[in-house]
Design an enzyme around this catalytic site. Structure first.
Site, PDB file in Angstrom:
ATOM      1  N   ASN A 118      31.220 116.920 -17.524  1.00  2.32           N
ATOM      2  CA  ASN A 118      32.062 116.139 -16.504  1.00  2.32           C
ATOM      3  C   ASN A 118      33.332 115.738 -17.129  1.00  2.32           C
ATOM      4  O   ASN A 118      34.396 115.810 -16.892  1.00  2.32           O
ATOM      5  CB  ASN A 118      31.642 114.878 -15.920  1.00  2.32           C
ATOM      6  CG  ASN A 118      30.372 115.215 -14.868  1.00  2.32           C
ATOM      7  OD1 ASN A 118      30.304 116.317 -14.510  1.00  2.32           O
ATOM      8  ND2 ASN A 118      29.573 114.162 -14.449  1.00  2.32           N
ATOM      9  N   HIS A 163      38.012 125.017   2.672  1.00  2.66           N
ATOM     10  CA  HIS A 163      36.667 124.370   2.172  1.00  2.66           C
ATOM     11  C   HIS A 163      35.511 124.348   3.105  1.00  2.66           C
ATOM     12  O   HIS A 163      34.319 123.759   2.910  1.00  2.66           O
ATOM     13  CB  HIS A 163      36.919 122.909   1.500  1.00  2.66           C
ATOM     14  CG  HIS A 163      36.040 122.374   0.616  1.00  2.66           C
ATOM     15  ND1 HIS A 163      35.481 121.215   1.019  1.00  2.66           N
ATOM     16  CD2 HIS A 163      35.446 122.549  -0.372  1.00  2.66           C
ATOM     17  CE1 HIS A 163      34.586 120.872   0.140  1.00  2.66           C
ATOM     18  NE2 HIS A 163      34.653 121.782  -0.944  1.00  2.66           N
ATOM     19  N   TYR A 211      21.489 119.987  -5.196  1.00  3.43           N
ATOM     20  CA  TYR A 211      22.671 119.182  -4.299  1.00  3.43           C
ATOM     21  C   TYR A 211      21.803 118.772  -3.102  1.00  3.43           C
ATOM     22  O   TYR A 211      21.291 119.657  -2.356  1.00  3.43           O
ATOM     23  CB  TYR A 211      23.702 119.893  -3.895  1.00  3.43           C
ATOM     24  CG  TYR A 211      24.606 120.230  -5.137  1.00  3.43           C
ATOM     25  CD1 TYR A 211      24.353 120.217  -6.382  1.00  3.43           C
ATOM     26  CD2 TYR A 211      25.957 120.741  -4.851  1.00  3.43           C
ATOM     27  CE1 TYR A 211      24.972 120.468  -7.472  1.00  3.43           C
ATOM     28  CE2 TYR A 211      26.792 120.946  -6.036  1.00  3.43           C
ATOM     29  CZ  TYR A 211      26.330 120.954  -7.118  1.00  3.43           C
ATOM     30  OH  TYR A 211      27.203 121.130  -8.333  1.00  3.43           O
ATOM     31  N   ARG A 245      28.888 108.529  -3.798  1.00  3.89           N
ATOM     32  CA  ARG A 245      28.403 108.858  -5.130  1.00  3.89           C
ATOM     33  C   ARG A 245      29.425 108.919  -6.409  1.00  3.89           C
ATOM     34  O   ARG A 245      29.090 108.149  -7.241  1.00  3.89           O
ATOM     35  CB  ARG A 245      27.901 110.515  -5.184  1.00  3.89           C
ATOM     36  CG  ARG A 245      27.414 110.803  -6.328  1.00  3.89           C
ATOM     37  CD  ARG A 245      27.083 112.288  -6.312  1.00  3.89           C
ATOM     38  NE  ARG A 245      28.506 112.875  -7.005  1.00  3.89           N
ATOM     39  CZ  ARG A 245      28.876 114.035  -6.380  1.00  3.89           C
ATOM     40  NH1 ARG A 245      28.475 114.660  -5.384  1.00  3.89           N
ATOM     41  NH2 ARG A 245      30.175 114.306  -6.772  1.00  3.89           N
TER      42      ARG A 245
END
Length: 888
Positions: free
Chosen positions: A69, A500, A533, A629
């Protein structure tokens, strides 16, 4: 990155467009900088590595996710801010009023605070793994036997692949690849003087040798050897790129699984590699470069092939300016200024850490361990279950067109039914066309293969590929080429907007006319990440949604931004305005004293207009709950501004990814699912879709999902007005016996999915048995041969039953490089079988129920809802199991 790709942590980084909005005056007290909020999120990921309730190898994987990350954060966000800091015009962040340079200073300062915690957490886990036989050995910990083994190993398997370089006047400083590891070798300058003297003496002897024809052979050999071992003048630095051909993890002899990393093996042979010099010391370094490329840069409007343009753009990414230098040990006073000068970096951009500079190797460690070791060090395997609402023995298309809407909840339920629907559509003679948007695909994709098959079977297949999906560009380019070769109509979307949206429309010609089967999702069509996910996927035959879907694809083909939709909200024209409009309606209700409320589940919140509107709603008395999140630029609980707002976050085994918007009090809340986070880039710079949940049963199911998530006391944490999060386990309760009770919502959903699938299988078997018994009763003279279903019925409840659908097969990609979840187990045909084929113990009916003391109101007291209970379906299933056990 991703279980790693992501819990990478599957991080979609916003573009620089979030940063260029000018702000005036002092920032509101309920706003905070998005970059610093993101670093807080990544700290929560790192804290999963310190959580003692998480299995050890999974803790190591969480630390690896923190690393990946942060790597992407520097490449994209820090890279983008670096570019903005060079722009002459005055630019400030709209939330914090910080300039790009001020943000960069704050980021580097915060990262220097995080690195010590990163080191401590890694070292703690490394030592704990050592105790259980998974030993990461450092060079100073090697035994004599291991050193001897490594010397032979390096000579045979490493040295032949090394490409050492020297740096001097004749050999300029090379380009250091982004994210690649290098062994930097400091060579002794005093030794250079000795070598100069040796060269001088060698030249004198060489001249004498030419005059003397009778030179002894022995002396000639000596001179040749000297010539071969004299290094170049003025050389004080050497580099060895880590060879890609070699295994990163080198297994060592001894008990258990001991290993050393390749970079340390290369360091051990550095003196041999640079034998003509004196090696003073070595170090391992890694450069992180800006990767924030602009896909619209230098676009030729007359270029017929957008793919070729993207290929050229991608080549630039590897050579952009450095933004960070990492080293395993402190750089010397000589080496540090040299590297900083060559890389054009400042001292604060250097990070020293004893943690390996590339942690991607952690995801492969399990393959070196026994089944028993893996069981002790990793989460119990979980396979996404076949949804109980669908019969796997009947065609999916038949069930979808005959029944109501279908809602799939990933990763608890499998994506396989949707893939199977596409397979059936590819062969159905009544199917006219299939249209789909593709943002991220797995490198090996059954879904993509089904679409290619449809095109090869003569269906009209239109695939809108977004070639600018960050770090998936190359994969999307390859798939788009395959689609074109198969005869699909491939389009690339808009010049100024990323597409998207996640939407698929299957059009069929039926006896009653044209029928549309529309699928809408909160996440990508990626079978790999669908196991990691949390996302929601709706399949519907609603004519209204079908018409909107057809209109959407028409607009995409014409590159037309439109708001001409009946029920769908499509960004950039509709999603933000309609969110603001619905919040305004809740404000009006609050001012009239009527029931009201707001709920948002999203990955990040950065859009200032939406944040300001939520603050306005809070001041009007609207209770708002936000399950976020990652980034939250909204600070809750600020007196006079956001006292009625609560922001909570779950970072756990699965990556929370679904987007849910809720307007109104819980009793009659309007629910929308969406592909869009509450971010400026999603609202203004992307084509996104939000859609209403019209089916009352599905609405109740989503509300139950929200209830359970907010009841979490193991992983749920709350953002406080001081901009810090409550610690892990803050909401855990203590039983009268003194035992800490933690309820993990994600574990609950896994158990619930297993139970539903098991009960569904049993119901199917019982129906088959009853059917055959009825046939046998009608034909008493005909002996009935035992069949597979009958045999299955005789097996104990929960025993494995063979999969009868091709779609039930889990793709071979069992792990992710960007997510925090454990690798999914291979499909065995049994909803309760793990990766080894061993059935799990029978699930006790009450095991999936949260502790009675745990309620949502205990955590978020302002939510207008009763204490959480398992859903009616779960209670019915549990009762059915108890009844079945009593019968036995």
């Amino acid at each position: 990155m991703h279980i790693k790709e992501a819990l990478c942590m599957a991080n979609d980084n916003p573009t620089s467009s979030d940063q260029v909005i000018p702000a005036a005056g002092n920032p509101a007290p309920y706003l905070q900088n998005r970059e610093l909020s993101w670093l807080d999120f990544n700290e929560r990921v790192l804290e999963q590595g310190a959580d003692e309730s998480v299995p050890l190898l999974q803790r190591l994987n969480f630390i690896s996710i923190f690393w990946s990350n942060l790597q992407e954060f520097f490449m994209v966000r820090v890279g983008s801010l670096t570019d903005l800091s060079l722009v002459k015009k005055h630019i400030v962040d709209s939330k914090s009023n910080m300039t790009p340079s001020e943000q960069l200073r704050a980021i580097y300062l915060r990262c220097h605070e995080l690195y010590p915690a990163y080191e401590r957490t890694f070292e703690q886990v490394r030592l704990l793994l050592n105790k259980v036989g998974v030993t990461h050995v450092r060079p100073d910990e090697l035994t004599d036997e291991q050193r001897s083994y490594l010397a032979e190993y390096a000579e045979a398997n490493v040295t032949p692949f090394l490409s050492p370089q020297i740096i001097n006047a004749r050999h300029p400083f090379p380009h250091l690849e982004n994210g690649a590891l290098y062994i930097v070798v400091r060579l002794d300058e005093e030794a250079d003087n000795a070598q100069d003297q040796a060269k001088s003496e060698h030249k004198k002897k060489d001249k004498k040798g030419k005059k003397s024809k009778g030179k002894p052979a022995k002396e000639s050999t000596k001179n040749a050897s000297l010539s071969q071992n004299v290094g170049a003048e003025g050389t004080m630095l050497g580099l060895i790129p880590l060879p890609r051909q070699c295994a990163r993890v080198v297994k060592l002899p001894g008990d258990g699984f001991s290993f050393i990393l390749l970079e340390h093996v290369v360091e051990m042979v550095a003196e041999q590699v640079f034998s003509m010099y004196t090696v003073k010391h070595t170090n391992v370094i890694c450069v992180t470069r800006n990767a924030d490329i602009d896909a619209t840069e230098s676009t030729d409007e007359n270029d017929d092939d957008y793919r070729e343009h993207m290929k050229r753009i991608l080549k630039k990414r590897a050579r952009l300016a450095p933004v960070r230098l990492e080293s395993e040990r402190e750089l010397s006073d000589t080496l540090e200024p040299l590297l900083l000068d060559r890389l054009n970096l400042k001292k604060h951009q250097v990070f020293t850490t004893s943690v390996p500079l590339d942690l991607s190797f952690t995801w492969g460690l399990a393959s070196h361990l026994s089944e028993k070791q893996c069981a002790a060090l990793m989460y119990p395997p979980f396979t996404p279950q076949w949804p109980a609402c669908l019969d796997r023995k009947r065609p999916i298309m038949e069930q979808v067109t005959a029944g109501g809407d279908v809602l799939l909840s990933y990763p608890y339920e499998s994506m396989d039914p949707f893939v199977q629907l596409l397979r059936e559509a590819s062969r159905d003679p009544r199917v006219i066309s299939i249209k789909i948007t593709l943002y991220r695909l797995a490198s090996q994709s059954h879904l993509a293969e089904a679409l290619i098959d449809a095109a090869e079977n003569g269906k009209e297949v239109t695939a809108l590929f977004e070639l600018r999906a960050r770090f998936d560009e190359s994969n999307n380019i390859e798939w788009s080429q395959r689609f074109e070769q198969a005869g699909c109509n491939v389009i690339y979307g808009f010049r100024d907007y990323k597409v998207h949206s996640k939407i698929c429309c299957i059009t069929r010609q039926t006896d009653d006319g044209i029928q549309h089967i529309t699928q809408l999702g909160t996440g990508n069509y990626n079978e790999k990440t669908a196991k990691l996910y949390t996302d929601l996927s709706l399949i519907t035959t609603s004519p209204t949604i079908g018409r909107d879907a057809t209109e959407f694809f028409r607009n995409m083909a014409l590159e037309n931004v439109s708001d001409n939709y009946d029920v769908l909200w499509v960004a950039p024209l509709q999603v933000k305005p309609l969110i603001l409009k619905n919040i305004d309606h809740q404000i009006e209700l609050a001012r009239r004293g009527e029931p009201c409320g707001l709920f948002f589940k999203t990955n990040s919140v950065t859009d200032k207009e939406i944040i300001d509107k939520i603050a306005e709603a809070s001041q009007a008395g609207v209770k708002t709950v936000m399950l976020v999140r990652g980034i939250s630029c909204l600070v809750p609980g600020v007196e006079g501004y956001t006292e009625n707002v609560r922001v909570v976050s779950i970072v756990g085994r699965m990556l929370e990814h679904s987007r849910i918007y809720g307007f109104g009090p819980r009793t009659n809340m309007k629910i929308y699912l969406a592909s869009a986070d509450l971010m400026t880039r999603n609202m203004d710079k992307r084509v996104e879709i939000a859609w209403p949940v019209l089916d009352e049963k599905l609405r109740d199911r989503i509300l139950s999902y929200i209830d359970v998530s907010l009841s979490d006391t193991a992983k749920l944490r709350e953002l406080l007005p001081n901009r810090r999060y409550t610690p892990l386990g803050f909401f855990a309760q203590v039983s009268p016996e003194g035992k800490t009770i933690r309820f993990d919502s994600q574990a609950h959903f896994m158990d619930e999915a297993r139970l539903k699938a098991r009960m569904s299988t049993e119901v199917e078997v019982e129906r088959e048995v009853e059917k055959r018994e009825a046939v046998a009763a009608a034909e008493p003279a005909t002996p009935v041969t035992a069949t597979a279903p009958a045999a299955a019925a005789a097996a104990p409840a929960g025993a494995a039953t063979p999969a009868t659908s091709e779609a039930a097969t889990v793709p071979p990609e069992a792990t992710s490089t960007t997510s925090s979840a454990a690798p999914a187990d291979a499909a065995s045909g049994s909803p309760s079988a793990d990766a080894t084929g061993t059935s799990e113990p029978a699930l006790e009916p009450d095991a999936i129920e949260p502790a009675e003391e745990v309620t949502t109101t205990a955590i978020l007291p302002h939510i207008e809802q009763p204490p959480h209970k398992p859903s009616l379906l779960v209670r019915a299933l549990a009762a059915a199991i108890r009844f079945s056990n009593r019968r036995k």
